[in-house]
Design a protein around this motif. Structure first.
Motif, PDB file in Angstrom:
ATOM      1  N   LEU A  50       0.836  -1.203   0.000  1.00  0.00           N
ATOM      2  CA  LEU A  50       0.000   0.000   0.000  1.00  0.00           C
ATOM      3  C   LEU A  50       0.869   1.251   0.000  1.00  0.00           C
ATOM      4  O   LEU A  50       0.576   2.223  -0.714  1.00  0.00           O
ATOM      5  CB  LEU A  50      -0.917  -0.010   1.228  1.00  0.00           C
ATOM      6  CG  LEU A  50      -1.904   1.147   1.353  1.00  0.00           C
ATOM      7  CD1 LEU A  50      -2.891   1.148   0.193  1.00  0.00           C
ATOM      8  CD2 LEU A  50      -2.652   1.058   2.689  1.00  0.00           C
ATOM      9  N   ALA A  51       1.942   1.239   0.793  1.00  0.00           N
ATOM     10  CA  ALA A  51       2.866   2.379   0.808  1.00  0.00           C
ATOM     11  C   ALA A  51       3.531   2.558  -0.550  1.00  0.00           C
ATOM     12  O   ALA A  51       3.700   3.686  -1.034  1.00  0.00           O
ATOM     13  CB  ALA A  51       3.919   2.183   1.896  1.00  0.00           C
ATOM     14  N   MET A  52       3.917   1.451  -1.173  1.00  0.00           N
ATOM     15  CA  MET A  52       4.552   1.535  -2.492  1.00  0.00           C
ATOM     16  C   MET A  52       3.602   2.094  -3.541  1.00  0.00           C
ATOM     17  O   MET A  52       3.984   2.918  -4.380  1.00  0.00           O
ATOM     18  CB  MET A  52       5.064   0.151  -2.913  1.00  0.00           C
ATOM     19  CG  MET A  52       6.140  -0.419  -2.013  1.00  0.00           C
ATOM     20  SD  MET A  52       6.713  -2.058  -2.572  1.00  0.00           S
ATOM     21  CE  MET A  52       7.254  -2.768  -1.008  1.00  0.00           C
ATOM     22  N   GLU A  53       2.344   1.666  -3.478  1.00  0.00           N
ATOM     23  CA  GLU A  53       1.342   2.175  -4.417  1.00  0.00           C
ATOM     24  C   GLU A  53       1.111   3.674  -4.207  1.00  0.00           C
ATOM     25  O   GLU A  53       0.964   4.432  -5.168  1.00  0.00           O
ATOM     26  CB  GLU A  53       0.022   1.413  -4.225  1.00  0.00           C
ATOM     27  CG  GLU A  53       0.086  -0.046  -4.653  1.00  0.00           C
ATOM     28  CD  GLU A  53      -1.092  -0.862  -4.139  1.00  0.00           C
ATOM     29  OE1 GLU A  53      -2.040  -0.243  -3.582  1.00  0.00           O
ATOM     30  OE2 GLU A  53      -1.066  -2.093  -4.277  1.00  0.00           O
ATOM     31  N   LYS A  65       9.828   8.351 -10.323  1.00  0.00           N
ATOM     32  CA  LYS A  65       9.998   6.900 -10.308  1.00  0.00           C
ATOM     33  C   LYS A  65       8.798   6.217  -9.660  1.00  0.00           C
ATOM     34  O   LYS A  65       8.236   6.712  -8.680  1.00  0.00           O
ATOM     35  CB  LYS A  65      11.260   6.508  -9.523  1.00  0.00           C
ATOM     36  CG  LYS A  65      12.561   7.023 -10.124  1.00  0.00           C
ATOM     37  CD  LYS A  65      12.975   6.208 -11.320  1.00  0.00           C
ATOM     38  CE  LYS A  65      14.369   6.575 -11.771  1.00  0.00           C
ATOM     39  NZ  LYS A  65      14.769   5.832 -12.976  1.00  0.00           N
ATOM     40  N   SER A  66       8.418   5.088 -10.212  1.00  0.00           N
ATOM     41  CA  SER A  66       7.436   4.236  -9.550  1.00  0.00           C
ATOM     42  C   SER A  66       8.169   3.162  -8.761  1.00  0.00           C
ATOM     43  O   SER A  66       9.368   2.943  -8.955  1.00  0.00           O
ATOM     44  CB  SER A  66       6.501   3.599 -10.579  1.00  0.00           C
ATOM     45  OG  SER A  66       7.229   2.805 -11.493  1.00  0.00           O
ATOM     46  N   ILE A 311      11.974   3.330   3.752  1.00  0.00           N
ATOM     47  CA  ILE A 311      12.946   3.096   2.684  1.00  0.00           C
ATOM     48  C   ILE A 311      12.777   4.131   1.575  1.00  0.00           C
ATOM     49  O   ILE A 311      13.747   4.748   1.119  1.00  0.00           O
ATOM     50  CB  ILE A 311      12.796   1.666   2.117  1.00  0.00           C
ATOM     51  CG1 ILE A 311      13.223   0.622   3.157  1.00  0.00           C
ATOM     52  CG2 ILE A 311      13.615   1.512   0.841  1.00  0.00           C
ATOM     53  CD1 ILE A 311      12.997  -0.816   2.721  1.00  0.00           C
ATOM     54  N   MET A 312      11.541   4.352   1.157  1.00  0.00           N
ATOM     55  CA  MET A 312      11.298   5.255   0.031  1.00  0.00           C
ATOM     56  C   MET A 312      11.549   6.719   0.407  1.00  0.00           C
ATOM     57  O   MET A 312      12.100   7.490  -0.394  1.00  0.00           O
ATOM     58  CB  MET A 312       9.876   5.040  -0.488  1.00  0.00           C
ATOM     59  CG  MET A 312       9.678   3.658  -1.093  1.00  0.00           C
ATOM     60  SD  MET A 312       8.002   3.348  -1.719  1.00  0.00           S
ATOM     61  CE  MET A 312       7.060   3.244  -0.193  1.00  0.00           C
ATOM     62  N   LEU A 346       2.366  10.383   2.280  1.00  0.00           N
ATOM     63  CA  LEU A 346       3.708  10.136   1.746  1.00  0.00           C
ATOM     64  C   LEU A 346       4.062  11.119   0.639  1.00  0.00           C
ATOM     65  O   LEU A 346       5.226  11.524   0.509  1.00  0.00           O
ATOM     66  CB  LEU A 346       3.819   8.691   1.254  1.00  0.00           C
ATOM     67  CG  LEU A 346       3.616   7.608   2.328  1.00  0.00           C
ATOM     68  CD1 LEU A 346       3.868   6.224   1.746  1.00  0.00           C
ATOM     69  CD2 LEU A 346       4.507   7.853   3.545  1.00  0.00           C
ATOM     70  N   ALA A 347       3.089  11.514  -0.161  1.00  0.00           N
ATOM     71  CA  ALA A 347       3.349  12.516  -1.200  1.00  0.00           C
ATOM     72  C   ALA A 347       3.813  13.827  -0.571  1.00  0.00           C
ATOM     73  O   ALA A 347       4.747  14.476  -1.061  1.00  0.00           O
ATOM     74  CB  ALA A 347       2.098  12.741  -2.047  1.00  0.00           C
TER      75      ALA A 347
END
Length: 395
Positions: A50-53, A65-66, A311-312, A346-347
């Motif tokens: 969910l965080a990655m999405e 980057k995705s 991490i991101m 996160l954005a």
């Protein structure tokens, strides 16, 4: 074999998605999709992904980057298999960090045999052995779940406050179980309690009559089961109930899950336990964000979201997806000073970092990293009432 094939197929599917985008950053999501906590890991993976999405949808990470998840099976208990899976993630799939592993023994093996030689950052959402606090890691290892040294103090306090004077202890015979049992014995005795026996059990057995017999002979007000809800821990509880050896239990985190209710229901009413958790604003926000995507009440879902997010965000702070560049930024984005960042934001965090500002990532679990990557952590105390896990308080 069927479960193994299913897990492999899932890994290939997610990996295939990764290869579809040459510009995507790949993160390894290495968890025990088979093994003694397999009922928990789909929800943990859901949290991380969910965080990655969320980050991918923002279009703000490192200039657009995705991020894609490449799943791999740690098995939770087979260190050789976990090491091989992690090695494939790095050498074949080209991941830039590891969200996981989950269980302490395989986490230590992956750290020593894969992360260190390859210089890969790994953030475990659920490996809690106190031994990992002193493991050689070259600053590459972090965790969003607190050590069992802290859990043991909480567990001892709960039992003493409930008037429990003596306990028998059984633990799964691995790094997690042994570390938990040793730390708890010390904490409970320091609090004035009596530990009548500390005995190991092996996972995967059909019959735990001998183990339950030894525990019953030693006696105690409560049986502490430091095992796994999908494995030997459940077998011990069933054997104790069937023989009348114990009817009240205390459950550390490895036993907390929906299958505890499903398997035993009201038979274990009055039993207690604890699992990492918080009533911080981020926890409620995370639950709203998840909705019905997966079971947000399952253990370590928030910790998994936070591990992937860290991490991101660290990559953004470093301006690079290379582990050697962003490893020094993990604690920086996790702790004050800076603007607080919660789930679903996160954005916002990525933009602040891109503009040269500072963030204090609070996340779903009130993240605070101390002592070189340890989670300060808090716990949700539970009690079984009417066959259901009821939250008593947070500690």
């Amino acid at each position: 074999m069927k479960k193994l094939l299913m897990a492999t197929a899932a890994t290939a599917l997610v990996g295939g998605a990764a290869y579809a985008d040459d510009h995507a950053i790949k993160l390894g999501t290495i968890l025990g999709y088979t093994g003694p906590i397999e009922s928990l890991t789909p929800h943990m993976a859901g949290g991380a992904e969910l965080a990655m999405e969320e980050v991918s949808a923002s279009g703000l990470l490192l200039g657009g980057k995705s991020v894609v998840s490449v799943r791999a099976d740690s098995t939770c208990v087979d260190s050789a298999a976990a090491t091989a899976a992690a090695e494939r993630l790095i050498t074949s799939d080209g991941v830039k960090g590891l969200m996981g592993p989950d269980c302490s023994g395989v986490t230590g093996a992956v750290l020593a045999n894969v992360a260190l030689p390859n210089g890969i950052v790994m953030i475990s959402p659920s490996a809690t052995s106190p031994g990992l606090s002193t493991a050689e890691d070259n600053g590459l290892f972090f965790r969003t779940a607190p050590s069992d040294a802290r859990q043991s103090d909480v567990m001892a306090a709960i039992l003493k406050e409930n008037g429990v004077g003596s306990v028998a202890v059984t633990y799964t015979n691995n790094d997690y179980g042994k570390g938990m049992a040793d730390a708890f014995k010390a904490a409970f005795e320091a609090a004035g309690g009596e530990v009548t026996i500390v005995a190991s059990h092996e996972d995967g057995k059909a019959d735990y009559t001998a183990e339950v017999g030894a525990l019953a002979s030693a006696g105690g007000d409560v049986l502490v089961v430091a095992g796994y809800v999908d494995q030997g821990g459940a077998g011990i509880v069933r054997g104790a109930l069937d023989t009348g050896a114990f009817d009240t239990f205390h459950f550390p985190d490895g036993m907390i899950g929906s299958n505890l209710e499903a398997n035993f229901g009201s038979d274990i009413d009055g039993s207690t336990g604890q699992v990492p958790g918080t009533d911080s604003p981020g926890a409620a926000t995370f639950a709203e964000l998840v909705g019905d995507k997966f079971d947000v009440t399952s253990p370590y879902t928030g910790e998994s979201y936070d591990a992937a997010a860290l991490i991101m965000l660290a990559m953004q702070a470093a301006g690079s997806a290379e582990p050697g560049d962003y490893v020094s930024k993990v604690e920086m984005v996790a702790n004050a000073p800076g603007e607080k960042i919660y789930p679903g934001e996160l954005a916002k965090g990525l933009q602040i970092l891109a503009d040269g500002g500072d963030i204090d990532y609070v996340g779903a679990t009130a993240v605070e990293l101390v002592d070189g990557g340890e989670a300060a952590g808090s716990y949700r105390e539970i009690k079984i009432e009417g066959g259901k896990m009821v939250t008593v308080q947070y500690r």
